[in-house]
Design an enzyme around this catalytic site. Structure first.
Site, short mmCIF file in Angstrom:
data_model
loop_
_atom_site.label_atom_id
_atom_site.label_comp_id
_atom_site.label_asym_id
_atom_site.label_seq_id
_atom_site.Cartn_x
_atom_site.Cartn_y
_atom_site.Cartn_z
CE LYS A 92 5.99 -4.36 -1.05
NZ LYS A 92 5.82 -3.07 -0.48
CE LYS A 103 1.06 2.00 2.53
NZ LYS A 103 2.17 2.58 1.88
CE LYS A 109 0.38 -6.54 2.05
NZ LYS A 109 -0.02 -5.18 2.35
P1 ATP Z 1 2.46 -1.83 -0.09
O1 ATP Z 1 1.43 -2.66 -0.69
O2 ATP Z 1 2.81 -0.62 -0.89
O3 ATP Z 1 3.63 -2.59 0.40
P2 ATP Z 1 0.99 -1.84 2.34
O4 ATP Z 1 -0.46 -1.73 2.00
O5 ATP Z 1 1.54 -3.17 2.72
O6 ATP Z 1 1.84 -1.19 1.18
P3 ATP Z 1 2.53 -0.56 4.41
O7 ATP Z 1 2.95 0.86 4.53
O8 ATP Z 1 3.56 -1.52 3.98
O9 ATP Z 1 1.28 -0.77 3.47
O10 ATP Z 1 1.88 -1.03 5.78
C1 ATP Z 1 1.43 -0.20 6.81
C2 ATP Z 1 0.78 -1.05 7.89
O11 ATP Z 1 -0.45 -1.59 7.39
C3 ATP Z 1 1.60 -2.25 8.36
O12 ATP Z 1 1.40 -2.42 9.75
C4 ATP Z 1 1.01 -3.41 7.60
O13 ATP Z 1 1.19 -4.63 8.27
C5 ATP Z 1 -0.46 -3.01 7.56
N1 ATP Z 1 -1.12 -3.59 6.40
C6 ATP Z 1 -0.77 -3.45 5.11
N2 ATP Z 1 -1.63 -4.08 4.30
C7 ATP Z 1 -2.55 -4.66 5.11
C8 ATP Z 1 -3.71 -5.46 4.87
N3 ATP Z 1 -4.07 -5.79 3.65
N4 ATP Z 1 -4.43 -5.87 5.93
C9 ATP Z 1 -4.08 -5.53 7.18
N5 ATP Z 1 -2.99 -4.78 7.48
C10 ATP Z 1 -2.24 -4.35 6.46
#
Ligand code: ATP
Ligand code: LTN
Length: 327
Positions: free
Chosen positions: A112, A197, A194
């Site tokens: 990040k 969000k 990955k």
């Molecule tokens: P950002 O990309 O903004 O960091 P994020 O998509 O990683 O956001 P988080 O709020 O950080 O979302 O994660 C919420 C939950 O979703 C956590 O348990 C994280 O491990 C899971 N998660 C996030 N992205 C994925 C993914 N691509 N596949 C499976 N699980 C995920």
């Protein structure tokens, strides 16, 4: 006594199918088996810049998504992190026992901060100490998260162990629980990365609140490869990812899925996948739309959740403060 589960999602960006398959789905599935605490981690969200108006909306949106996905406030405590100040207080204390080197090794921080290490906030660097506080305040046994959060839960165990070795048994050591499938849903167009969000580029993610057309066009545009067979081969990132999504939304086994698509082309498979995702999201979205008609109800559920969380969190915090010699 049931085991305690704690997990959370940041109220930022757009929740996607990865957040569902990697985290939410398992929270819901094992809700009856555990004593659950599910948090909307707004203090984590402000480790990167946020628009205050949007942040406030996103907090309610994530709450609506939790409830629409099947989190039942009668079975699980659901609350907003900043409503329970013990999280920030314990994070500060844990901070003072956290070697900088441990934080510097966190992959999420490295990803990040990228080339901006000197400019990102100290909060982003310290993110894992706050996450450790979240988990340790509730004597958590299990933390159901996606693969990317495993390192942070291991960090939490390390910091808990360190504190316990100085002050005596205080914190329970939590265990990360990562699903066998869907733990790392990949970006549809760049399957080496990955699904995220914070990525708002069209076609890269499958958002839980997207329209049917957006879902269909993102799936039809997903990157695959030049081979033909539709099989679960992790080396073929694009098709493997689509198959995992299919598995996650249908609940069919891998063998059943491979059999079903034997001899069928990618185009046909993608169409079928899109319809399954649309079907799955239809039920979820209609629940969500119903819930958000009454934002005051959502707020009151969150306020109840915060009152319940507060009692547990304050108890642990005062034990910690007294051990450290504070107050
Ligand atoms: P950002 O990309 O903004 O960091 P994020 O998509 O990683 O956001 P988080 O709020 O950080 O979302 O994660 C919420 C939950 O979703 C956590 O348990 C994280 O491990 C899971 N998660 C996030 N992205 C994925 C993914 N691509 N596949 C499976 N699980 C995920
Ligand atoms: N860092 C997590 C969100 C999070 C969390 C937690 C998850 C904050 N505190 C405690 C589990 C337990 C993420 O998904 N990025």
């Amino acid at each position: 006594m049931k085991k305690r589960v704690f997990s959370g999602i940041q109220p930022s960006g757009n929740l996607h199918i990865g957040n569902f398959l990697g985290a939410l789905k398992n929270w819901v599935a094992s809700q009856d088996q555990f004593d659950n605490v599910f948090c909307i981690v707004d203090l984590h969200a402000i480790t990167v810049p946020q628009d205050p108006k949007i942040l406030r909306q996103k907090i309610r949106e994530v709450a609506g998504i939790y409830f629409a996905a099947g989190i039942d406030p009668k079975k699980s405590i659901v609350f907003v992190q900043s409503a329970v100040s013990a999280h920030a207080e314990l994070a500060w204390i844990l901070n003072c026992f956290t070697p900088m080197g441990w934080l510097g090794r966190m992959t999420q921080f490295k990803e990040k901060s990228g080339s901006q290490k000197e400019n990102v906030s100290a909060g982003l660097f310290d993110y894992p100490a706050l996450m450790a506080a979240d988990i340790l305040l509730y004597d958590t046994d299990e933390v159901p998260v996606g693969e990317d959060q495993k390192q942070h839960v291991e960090f939490t165990r390390d910091i808990a162990g360190r504190f316990n070795s100085i002050y005596g048994e205080t914190f329970k050591l939590p265990k990360p629980v990562i699903p066998h499938s869907g733990a790392r849903v990949m970006d549809l167009i760049e399957p080496a990365k990955k699904m995220s969000k914070s990525d708002d580029r069209t076609g890269h993610t499958l958002n839980l609140l997207s329209s049917k057309d957006e879902i269909r066009s993102a799936i039809m545009g997903a990157t695959t490869d030049s081979l033909k067979q539709i099989v679960f081969d992790p080396k073929r990132a694009g098709i493997y990812n689509l198959l995992e999504i299919y598995e996650g939304v249908t609940g069919l086994s891998r063998t059943e899925i491979e059999l079903k698509f034997a001899g069928i082309g990618y185009g046909e498979f993608k169409k079928e996948l899109a319809e399954k995702v649309v079907e799955f999201l239809e039920a979820f979205q209609s629940q969500y739309q119903e819930l958000v008609k009454d934002p005051q109800h959502i707020d009151s559920l969150l306020a109840d959740g915060a009152n319940q969380a507060l009692v547990l969190a304050e108890k642990k915090l005062s034990e910690v403060k007294s051990k450290v010699g504070l107050g």
